[in-house]
Design a protein around this motif. Structure first.
Motif, PDB file in Angstrom:
ATOM      1  N   ASP A   1       4.811   5.392 -10.290  1.00  0.00           N
ATOM      2  CA  ASP A   1       4.508   6.382 -11.314  1.00  0.00           C
ATOM      3  C   ASP A   1       5.741   7.252 -11.578  1.00  0.00           C
TER       4      ASP A   1
ATOM      5  N   GLU B   1       0.809  -1.218   0.000  1.00  0.00           N
ATOM      6  CA  GLU B   1       0.000   0.000   0.000  1.00  0.00           C
ATOM      7  C   GLU B   1       0.845   1.272   0.000  1.00  0.00           C
TER       8      GLU B   1
ATOM      9  N   ARG C   1       0.044  -4.460  -3.651  1.00  0.00           N
ATOM     10  CA  ARG C   1      -0.738  -3.234  -3.833  1.00  0.00           C
ATOM     11  C   ARG C   1       0.075  -1.957  -3.679  1.00  0.00           C
ATOM     12  N   ASN C   2       1.227  -1.899  -4.330  1.00  0.00           N
ATOM     13  CA  ASN C   2       2.025  -0.685  -4.384  1.00  0.00           C
ATOM     14  C   ASN C   2       1.765   0.000  -5.712  1.00  0.00           C
ATOM     15  N   GLU C   3       1.911   1.300  -5.742  1.00  0.00           N
ATOM     16  CA  GLU C   3       1.676   2.089  -6.949  1.00  0.00           C
ATOM     17  C   GLU C   3       2.996   2.744  -7.364  1.00  0.00           C
TER      18      GLU C   3
ATOM     19  N   VAL D   1       3.047   4.336  -2.286  1.00  0.00           N
ATOM     20  CA  VAL D   1       3.076   5.048  -3.552  1.00  0.00           C
ATOM     21  C   VAL D   1       4.507   5.492  -3.794  1.00  0.00           C
TER      22      VAL D   1
ATOM     23  N   TYR E   1       7.000   7.527  -6.474  1.00  0.00           N
ATOM     24  CA  TYR E   1       6.894   8.519  -7.543  1.00  0.00           C
ATOM     25  C   TYR E   1       8.247   9.198  -7.743  1.00  0.00           C
TER      26      TYR E   1
END
Length: 136
Positions: A115, A84, A111-113, A86, A88
């Motif tokens: 970008d 979990e 569930r990592n994001e 994020v 960037y």
């Protein structure tokens, strides 16, 4: 007991440039949660850790530096949970996570994001993969 985020220091107690926290092998169950890392070349480094976790964090790496920028580096660690978060960077450079010589205990990256990074995850050097049956 969980370890809390600590700023790395040099001999004169000044923060190390661009490297926010470094956990060595003598801390049991290091845990970083609900933390925002901004503008660091290298934010978190776990070395030979067991049962560490990084959860619900926002990690924005700074400009790419010599040797490369990353959000999390797991070196010879095992039994970890990274979820979990994020990651960037913003200019298609840097790496979200580097996993080097991961151990055989159950490891979870979930569930990592990612970008604006050159690579989301780089797994290298003898990664141990234990998989269950494939579901159709």
């Amino acid at each position: 007991m969980a370890a809390h985020v600590q700023i790395g220091t040099t001999g004169n107690s000044e923060p190390e440039p661009g490297h926010l926290c470094h956990f060595g092998r003598n801390i049991l169950f290091p845990e970083i949660a609900h933390t925002e890392f901004t503008g660091n070349h290298r934010s978190v480094f776990f070395s030979a850790m067991k049962l560490g976790s990084i959860k619900n964090c926002t990690i924005t790496t700074g400009p790419v530096c010599a040797g490369g920028s990353y959000g999390v580096y797991l070196d010879r660690s095992t039994g970890y949970t990274i979820e979990e978060n994020v990651f960037y960077q913003g200019n298609d450079a840097g790496i979200g996570m580097v996993i080097n010589k991961s151990g055989g205990a159950p490891n979870q990256i979930y569930r990592n994001e990612f970008d604006g990074l050159k690579f989301g995850i780089v797994a290298q050097n003898n990664i141990v993969l234990l998989m269950g049956p494939v579901l159709s």
